[in-house]
Design a protein around this motif. Structure first.
Motif, PDB file in Angstrom:
ATOM      1  N   SER A  53       0.530  -1.521  -0.012  1.00  0.00           N
ATOM      2  CA  SER A  53      -0.302   0.031   0.305  1.00  0.00           C
ATOM      3  C   SER A  53       0.758   1.598   0.013  1.00  0.00           C
ATOM      4  CB  SER A  53      -0.953  -0.131   1.259  1.00  0.00           C
ATOM      5  OG  SER A  53       0.055   0.142   2.082  1.00  0.00           O
ATOM      6  N   HIS A 104      -0.957  10.681  -9.692  1.00  0.00           N
ATOM      7  CA  HIS A 104      -2.111  11.454  -8.758  1.00  0.00           C
ATOM      8  C   HIS A 104      -1.694  13.261  -9.616  1.00  0.00           C
ATOM      9  CE1 HIS A 104      -4.464  12.973  -5.242  1.00  0.00           C
ATOM     10  NE2 HIS A 104      -4.733  11.726  -5.975  1.00  0.00           N
ATOM     11  N   ASN A 131      -5.203  15.123 -11.287  1.00  0.00           N
ATOM     12  CA  ASN A 131      -5.587  15.679 -10.593  1.00  0.00           C
ATOM     13  C   ASN A 131      -5.658  16.942 -11.904  1.00  0.00           C
ATOM     14  OD1 ASN A 131      -6.997  15.068  -8.090  1.00  0.00           O
ATOM     15  ND2 ASN A 131      -4.845  15.383  -7.837  1.00  0.00           N
ATOM     16  N   ILE A 177     -10.521  18.151 -15.388  1.00  0.00           N
ATOM     17  CA  ILE A 177     -11.129  17.352 -13.883  1.00  0.00           C
ATOM     18  C   ILE A 177     -10.865  19.077 -13.211  1.00  0.00           C
ATOM     19  CG2 ILE A 177      -9.519  16.920 -11.579  1.00  0.00           C
ATOM     20  CD1 ILE A 177     -10.814  14.598 -13.198  1.00  0.00           C
ATOM     21  N   TYR A 219      -7.579  -0.291  -6.277  1.00  0.00           N
ATOM     22  CA  TYR A 219      -6.578   0.232  -5.991  1.00  0.00           C
ATOM     23  C   TYR A 219      -7.151   2.110  -6.220  1.00  0.00           C
ATOM     24  CZ  TYR A 219      -3.125   3.538  -4.940  1.00  0.00           C
ATOM     25  OH  TYR A 219      -2.223   5.389  -4.592  1.00  0.00           O
ATOM     26  N   LEU A 259      -9.526   3.044  -4.428  1.00  0.00           N
ATOM     27  CA  LEU A 259      -9.068   4.240  -3.301  1.00  0.00           C
ATOM     28  C   LEU A 259      -9.639   5.430  -3.609  1.00  0.00           C
ATOM     29  CD1 LEU A 259      -8.691   3.061  -0.044  1.00  0.00           C
ATOM     30  CD2 LEU A 259      -6.203   3.313  -1.051  1.00  0.00           C
ATOM     31  N   SER A 283     -11.471   8.715  -1.361  1.00  0.00           N
ATOM     32  CA  SER A 283     -10.699   9.967  -1.193  1.00  0.00           C
ATOM     33  C   SER A 283     -11.157  10.583  -1.989  1.00  0.00           C
ATOM     34  CB  SER A 283      -9.195   9.037  -1.529  1.00  0.00           C
ATOM     35  OG  SER A 283      -8.661   8.305  -1.064  1.00  0.00           O
ATOM     36  N   ILE A 326     -14.291  14.092  -2.098  1.00  0.00           N
ATOM     37  CA  ILE A 326     -14.135  15.619  -2.490  1.00  0.00           C
ATOM     38  C   ILE A 326     -15.169  15.898  -3.997  1.00  0.00           C
ATOM     39  CG2 ILE A 326     -12.745  17.562  -3.254  1.00  0.00           C
ATOM     40  CD1 ILE A 326     -10.250  15.722  -2.258  1.00  0.00           C
ATOM     41  N   VAL A 327     -15.089  15.103  -4.964  1.00  0.00           N
ATOM     42  CA  VAL A 327     -15.381  15.261  -6.354  1.00  0.00           C
ATOM     43  C   VAL A 327     -17.243  16.021  -5.787  1.00  0.00           C
ATOM     44  CG1 VAL A 327     -17.003  14.732  -8.056  1.00  0.00           C
ATOM     45  CG2 VAL A 327     -14.360  13.959  -7.332  1.00  0.00           C
TER      46      VAL A 327
HETATM   47  C1  HEM Z   1     -10.660  15.228  -8.683  1.00  0.00           C
HETATM   48  C2  HEM Z   1      -9.453  14.871  -8.039  1.00  0.00           C
HETATM   49  C3  HEM Z   1      -9.132  14.207  -7.132  1.00  0.00           C
HETATM   50  C4  HEM Z   1      -8.982  14.739  -5.920  1.00  0.00           C
HETATM   51  C5  HEM Z   1      -9.274  16.093  -5.545  1.00  0.00           C
HETATM   52  C6  HEM Z   1      -7.767  13.863  -5.510  1.00  0.00           C
HETATM   53  C7  HEM Z   1      -7.919  13.868  -3.789  1.00  0.00           C
HETATM   54  C8  HEM Z   1      -7.488  13.259  -3.017  1.00  0.00           C
HETATM   55  C9  HEM Z   1      -6.728  13.477  -1.833  1.00  0.00           C
HETATM   56  C10 HEM Z   1      -7.095  13.700  -0.901  1.00  0.00           C
HETATM   57  C11 HEM Z   1      -6.370  11.772  -1.629  1.00  0.00           C
HETATM   58  C12 HEM Z   1      -5.644  11.394  -0.316  1.00  0.00           C
HETATM   59  C13 HEM Z   1      -6.547  11.105   1.104  1.00  0.00           C
HETATM   60  C14 HEM Z   1      -6.145  10.630   2.009  1.00  0.00           C
HETATM   61  O1  HEM Z   1      -4.930  10.529   2.279  1.00  0.00           O
HETATM   62  O2  HEM Z   1      -7.116   9.897   2.670  1.00  0.00           O
HETATM   63  C15 HEM Z   1      -6.152  10.988  -2.541  1.00  0.00           C
HETATM   64  C16 HEM Z   1      -6.275   9.056  -2.648  1.00  0.00           C
HETATM   65  C17 HEM Z   1      -6.291   8.927  -3.953  1.00  0.00           C
HETATM   66  N1  HEM Z   1      -6.269   9.383  -4.542  1.00  0.00           N
HETATM   67 FE1  HEM Z   1      -7.509  11.157  -5.672  1.00  0.00          FE
HETATM   68  N2  HEM Z   1      -7.755  12.909  -5.975  1.00  0.00           N
HETATM   69  C18 HEM Z   1      -8.463  12.808  -7.215  1.00  0.00           C
HETATM   70  C19 HEM Z   1      -8.186  11.857  -8.373  1.00  0.00           C
HETATM   71  C20 HEM Z   1      -7.935  11.166  -8.555  1.00  0.00           C
HETATM   72  C21 HEM Z   1      -8.508  10.458  -9.760  1.00  0.00           C
HETATM   73  C22 HEM Z   1      -8.585  10.690 -11.201  1.00  0.00           C
HETATM   74  C23 HEM Z   1      -7.784   8.789  -9.807  1.00  0.00           C
HETATM   75  C24 HEM Z   1      -7.729   7.962 -10.290  1.00  0.00           C
HETATM   76  C25 HEM Z   1      -8.033   7.405 -10.972  1.00  0.00           C
HETATM   77  C26 HEM Z   1      -7.194   8.881  -7.910  1.00  0.00           C
HETATM   78  C27 HEM Z   1      -7.233   7.722  -7.083  1.00  0.00           C
HETATM   79  C28 HEM Z   1      -6.623   8.173  -6.407  1.00  0.00           C
HETATM   80  C29 HEM Z   1      -5.718   7.270  -5.156  1.00  0.00           C
HETATM   81  C30 HEM Z   1      -5.211   5.493  -5.856  1.00  0.00           C
HETATM   82  C31 HEM Z   1      -5.857   7.514  -4.127  1.00  0.00           C
HETATM   83  C32 HEM Z   1      -5.344   6.785  -2.013  1.00  0.00           C
HETATM   84  C33 HEM Z   1      -3.505   6.696  -2.345  1.00  0.00           C
HETATM   85  C34 HEM Z   1      -3.015   6.144  -1.165  1.00  0.00           C
HETATM   86  O3  HEM Z   1      -4.054   6.800  -0.260  1.00  0.00           O
HETATM   87  O4  HEM Z   1      -2.990   5.711  -1.483  1.00  0.00           O
HETATM   88  N3  HEM Z   1      -7.716  10.518  -7.800  1.00  0.00           N
HETATM   89  N4  HEM Z   1      -7.340  11.704  -3.588  1.00  0.00           N
END
Ligand code: HEM
Length: 216
Positions: A12, A23, A27, A32, A130, A134, A138, A142-143
């Motif tokens: 992980s 990521h 974003n 997006i 994943y 995930l 996460s 917010i979305v």
């Molecule tokens: C709208 C845009 C996005 C925002 C605002 C965003 C925001 C975040 C935030 C704040 C986290 C951290 C959450 C935490 O630590 O608990 C996160 C984690 C994650 N996001 Fe995004 N995200 C976005 C888009 C995406 C996209 C497009 C993907 C993949 C298709 C993605 C995949 C992930 C994954 C896999 C994690 C987990 C990371 C980990 O803890 O291993 N996100 N995201």
């Protein structure tokens, strides 16, 4: 030595660190950024939802094979199943004839084809699971808030981002990460998981680029 090659680092953590740049790039995709800032409209959001249907049909189809895998079964959670929620969203967003109205982009078909192609391989499935689930738990949360704020979507239309069977998202995400860490993958499989996670982010970005060409 970088984190990605230290042998005792949990999967992980490898995934989180290894895909940090992917990521950030996902974003920062125009589609997006504009969707999240309120510059687009419900039609753009609906189009994204339609693409997600095809991706999750493939992902959740692949998960049936993983359920039968002795090592992988723990990574399949019924409470994550998204296809019925997306179908409800599409019925709300497009109306009762949604199946005829949605348009699936070639980039989305390529993404779904890849997920079908790797189904049966635990490391590859883990990477796709994943990246999407995930992420939904996460950034997806917010979305959901932004879609309410900018486009008035609340409940109806955003079921995809609502997990009624997951009362505490943080607790669940930690449990999911533990399941990833307990998969018992050998070093070659770990490398395959990381490589596929990069690819999964890439496939998402290609879909966003295609959506930007239409909506931005
Ligand atoms: C709208 C845009 C996005 C925002 C605002 C965003 C925001 C975040 C935030 C704040 C986290 C951290 C959450 C935490 O630590 O608990 C996160 C984690 C994650 N996001 Fe995004 N995200 C976005 C888009 C995406 C996209 C497009 C993907 C993949 C298709 C993605 C995949 C992930 C994954 C896999 C994690 C987990 C990371 C980990 O803890 O291993 N996100 N995201």
């Amino acid at each position: 030595m970088s984190l990605a090659v230290e042998e005792d680092t949990p999967l992980s953590a490898l995934l989180r660190e290894g895909t940090r740049a992917d990521h950030g790039a996902a974003n920062s995709e125009d589609f997006i950024e504009q969707l999240m800032s309120g510059a687009l409209n419900r039609a753009a959001y609906a189009d994204l939802s339609a693409q997600l249907l095809v991706v999750y049909e493939a992902l959740e189809g692949a998960s049936t094979a993983v359920r039968d895998d002795e090592r992988g079964a723990g990574l399949v959670f019924n409470e994550l199943t998204r296809v019925p929620a997306i179908e409800r969203d599409l019925a709300f967003l497009y109306g009762p004839a949604w199946r005829e109205e949605i348009r699936i982009l070639p980039a989305t078909r390529e993404y779904a084809d890849r997920v079908r192609e790797i189904s049966g391989s635990l490391p590859h499935y883990a990477a796709h699971s994943y990246t999407r689930y995930l992420g939904d738990l996460s950034g997806g949360q917010i979305v959901k808030r932004m879609m309410k704020q900018h486009y008035g979507l609340d409940g109806d239309g955003v079921a995809f981002y609502t997990f009624p069977d997951i009362p505490k998202i943080k607790v669940f995400k930690d449990a999911y990460r533990s399941r990833l860490d307990d998969l018992d993958l050998d070093p070659e499989e770990v490398a395959a998981t990381l490589a596929e996670a990069h690819h999964a982010f890439h496939l998402n970005r290609v879909v966003f680029t295609a959506l930007a060409e239409i909506h931005c």
